[in-house]
Design a protein around this motif. Structure first.
Motif: not given
Ligand code: GSH
Length: 204
Positions: A173-186
Motif C-alpha cells: 500500500v506504499g507505506i515506507a516503514l521506519p528503520a527498526n520495522c524495516a530491519a525487523h521485516l528483513e
C-alpha cells in the motif's frame, strides 16, 4: 491440523508459526476475491467467514489471530514462541493485539475495504487516507518497541508473526516503514520458516 488461509492475507502470520513449529499440517487456500469465505463449505467451518481458521486434530475450530497464535505457542513449548516470563508474555499479547486490533483492523482494513467504512463511493479516498494514517502511527509505535531489539520482546515470539504480516503489507500500500520495522521485516524474511511459508503461498 488444518489451516484455512488466503495467500498474502493476515493468515501468513499463523502459516509461518506452523512452519516454525514444524509439525505436519494441511494448508487449505480460501479464495477471498472469489468470495469462497461466504460459501457453505467454508461457513460450515467458520461462520465468521474469516481466515486464519485453524481446525485442530480433535476437529474443534479456533479462530481469531491472537487466540490461534497463543494456543499454538502454549501447545508447542519446544518451539519457544512465548517467553516464560509473565511480564514479557503480557508484552507479547499487548503487541500482538495492537498489530491485529489497531494496525490491521482499523488501519489496513480501511485501505483494503474502504466501502465497509464509507457511506458512499465518493468518501472512499478519505477512508483510505485515514487508514494509512492509522497504520503509519502504528508503525511509529512498533518502531519504538523494536528499538535496540532483534525481535518484539527480544527473542522470537508470536508477536513477531503479527508484526511481520502488517510490515509485509506496508509495501503493498506504499507505506515506507521506519528503520527498526524495516530491519525487523528483513530479519523475518531471512527465517527459513518464513521462506517456506512464502513459497507455499506462491509469494516468494
Ligand atoms: N479479527 C480476525 C481478523 C481476520 C481477518 O480480518 N481476516 C481477513 C483476511 S486478512 C479475512 O478473512 N477477510 C475476509 C473478507 O475480507 O471477506 C483475526 O484476528 O483473525
Amino acid at each position: 491440523m488444518k489451516l484455512y488461509y488466503a495467500p498474502g492475507a493476515c493468515s501468513i502470520g499463523i502459516h509461518l508459526l506452523l512452519e516454525e513449529i514444524g509439525k505436519p499440517y494441511e494448508g487449505i487456500a480460501v479464495n477471498l476475491r472469489e468470495g469462497a469465505q461466504f460459501k457453505p463449505e467454508f461457513t460450515a467451518v467458520n461462520p465468521k467467514s474469516k481466515v486464519p481458521t485453524l481446525v485442530r486434530d480433535d476437529g474443534s475450530v479456533l479462530t481469531e489471530y491472537p487466540a490461534i497464535a497463543y494456543w499454538l505457542a502454549r501447545t508447542n513449548p519446544f518451539a519457544n514462541l512465548l517467553p516464560d516470563n509473565i511480564d514479557l508474555q503480557a508484552r507479547v499479547l499487548e503487541l500482538t493485539d495492537y498489530c491485529v486490533a489497531t494496525i490491521h483492523m482499523q488501519g489496513f482494513s480501511r485501505i483494503f475495504r474502504p466501502s465497509n467504512y464509507a457511506p458512499s463511493a465518493a468518501d472512499e479516498d478519505a477512508v483510505k487516507a485515514r487508514g494509512k494514517e492509522i497504520a503509519e502511527k502504528g508503525f511509529a509505535v512498533l518502531n519504538e518497541a523494536l528499538a535496540g531489539k532483534d525481535y518484539a520482546v527480544g527473542s522470537f515470539s508470536i508477536a513477531d508473526s503479527a508484526l511481520f504480516y502488517v510490515e509485509f503489507w506496508s509495501k503493498r500500500v506504499g507505506i515506507a516503514l521506519p528503520a527498526n520495522c524495516a530491519a525487523h521485516l528483513e530479519r523475518m524474511l531471512a527465517r527459513p520458516a518464513v521462506q517456506r511459508m512464502l513459497k507455499a503461498e506462491g509469494l516468494a
